[in-house]
Design a protein around this motif. Structure first.
Motif: not given
Length: 482
Positions: A19-29
């Motif tokens: 999930i943290y990698s997905l958040a980083e890709y989407c530019g979301i906290d």
């Protein structure tokens, strides 16, 4: 958890994504992404959903499923599927209206030898209906009264097949609509589904008038007088009573039975309202539009080739209206008065005009003015078409926030649906294939008006060009014709 978060969690697990990698890709906290996954928050936009789908490497089908789940979560299930149905209706409108007629394979019988005949099976039912319709079609002023839902393709195609040779027939159809217009099991608006099934009959030359009556749960439970046989076709001396399956019923020509059935049908008609009113005469159309266009509420005008009536000058009318038009000078005066009236209302009303690039190109290519029958005017010269578009560009520059130009046409430019609606009134305008005469249908039912208004109010802004870009693109189009 929401439908979106459930599906997203499923894809994350299947793809073994952190999930943290997905958040980083989407530019979301990261914490916000965890809340999205656990259904405590939803993404801020569809573009974020697209980024999530990209990172998860979803197939096109999976991506659509995830996007639909997002909109269902944000909009609610009923709103989402109703809007989706309206879009499908607009996209497929040309095919909906121009439906194929029936290849008749039934023999015409002069009469039944008995006055009460049971009908068992599809063939017997269809033969009886064919006989009843054929008898009325050959009469000088035949009449058919129908209490039947528009879900009977044989009947619709039969009525279409006689349309070309039968101008004196009058048909009244009573339809039951859903009072709440909730989305049904097939994920479609029931009332809109009824509308699209009767629209082909509105193109016929004979008098077809649909009426509606509300029900509150299911149709059969409301038809107390016809619980066993809820559907009816009635003439002056014959009746066919049908079961809900349309597979069984009976035919009768007994006078006392016909009299009773007429009383029951008329009792229903007393509580019914017109669903659509067909307006064919151009003079009546002008008066109707003036009544429809009010200054009391927000309105939407959905027309791929935009309405340019308010831009027509007196010189234009005198130049292009057919010289042999009956009472031409009086009609020009009426049209000038209409243009002035509409212009004054436009100053007061909040009206959004939705059109497309293809619609502008179509007008420049053909000079066809969608609102008027071709027999009253000649297409303007290319020079005058360009001049009209230049005037339209000035309108766009003056009032950008009320002009919305689609990047891609919804439906068809020719023979597509043109809809005007506000909270009180509305009409559907279209020109059938192989015809140059537009048909105006006054939309009477408030649920249909609400469905169209809701769709136009909630259209995805990514479908449109930015406001400031519209005049630029229109000028570029006209330059190609100079």
């Amino acid at each position: 958890m929401s439908k979106f978060s459930q599906l997203l969690s499923q894809y994350i697990e299947e793809k073994n994504v952190r999930i943290y990698s997905l958040a980083e890709y989407c530019g979301i906290d990261r914490s916000f992404m965890y809340k999205i996954v656990h259904g405590k928050r939803t993404p801020g936009s569809a573009s974020t959903v697209n980024k999530i789908a990209d990172y998860l490497r979803l197939t096109p089908g999976e991506c659509r499923e995830l996007t639909d789940a997002y909109f269902i979560t944000v909009q609610g299930s009923d709103n989402f599927y109703r809007r989706k149905h309206v879009l499908a209706f607009l996209n497929d409108f040309k095919n909906i209206v121009n439906r194929d007629t029936l290849n008749l394979s039934f023999s015409f019988q002069t009469s039944y030898t008995q006055t009460l005949i049971p009908l068992d099976g599809e063939t017997n039912v269809n033969q009886a209906i064919f006989n009843l319709v054929a008898w009325q079609a050959q009469k000088e002023s035949g009449e058919i009264h129908m209490l039947i839902q528009p879900k009977f393709p044989f009947l619709t195609q039969l009525l279409l097949s006689i349309a070309r040779n039968c101008h004196q027939l009058t048909i009244r159809q009573l339809i039951y609509l859903n009072n709440m217009d909730s989305v049904r099991e097939n994920r479609k608006s029931y009332n809109l589904h009824c509308l699209q099934n009767i629209l082909p009959l509105c193109t016929c030359k004979y008098q077809y008038q649909p009426y509606y009556y509300y029900y509150y749960d299911t149709v059969p439970s409301s038809l107390d007088s016809f619980r066993l046989f809820p559907y009816l076709l009635l003439t002056d001396n014959q009746a066919i009573i049908l079961s809900e399956t349309l597979q069984t019923g009976f035919f009768t020509s007994q006078p006392d039975m016909i009299s009773l059935i007429k009383k029951i049908f008329n009792r229903y008609m007393e509580q019914a309202r017109p669903l659509l009113l067909k307006i064919e005469d151009v003079h009546t159309q002008l008066s109707f539009i003036q009544q429809c266009v009010t200054s009391s509420s927000m309105a939407y005008n959905f027309q791929m080739t935009p309405c340019m009536t308010n831009l027509l000058s007196s010189e234009f009318l005198k130049k292009y209206l057919i010289p042999t038009l009956p009472s031409r000078e009086l009609f020009i005066a009426q049209l000038e008065n209409h243009i002035g009236h509409v212009n004054s209302l436009h100053e007061e009303q909040e009206e959004i005009l939705i059109f497309s690039e293809d619609g502008i190109v179509e007008f420049l290519n053909t000079g066809k003015i969608e609102e008027y029958p071709s027999y009253i005017y000649t297409p303007p010269s290319l020079e005058d078409r360009i001049d009209l578009i230049h005037r339209f560009i000035k309108e766009c520059e003056k009032d950008r926030r009320h002009m919305r130009m689609l990047k891609h046409t919804i439906g068809s430019v020719r023979n597509g649906a043109n809809i005007y609606c506000n909270s009180c009134n509305g009409y559907l305008l279209f020109t059938p294939a192989e015809s140059d005469t537009p048909i105006y249908l006054n939309i009477q039912e408030s649920g249909l008006l609400s469905a169209f208004l809701d769709f136009f109010e909630n259209m995805d802004q990514s479908l449109f060009y930015p406001e400031e870009e519209i005049p630029i693109r229109l000028k570029q189009i006209t330059e190609r014709y100079l």
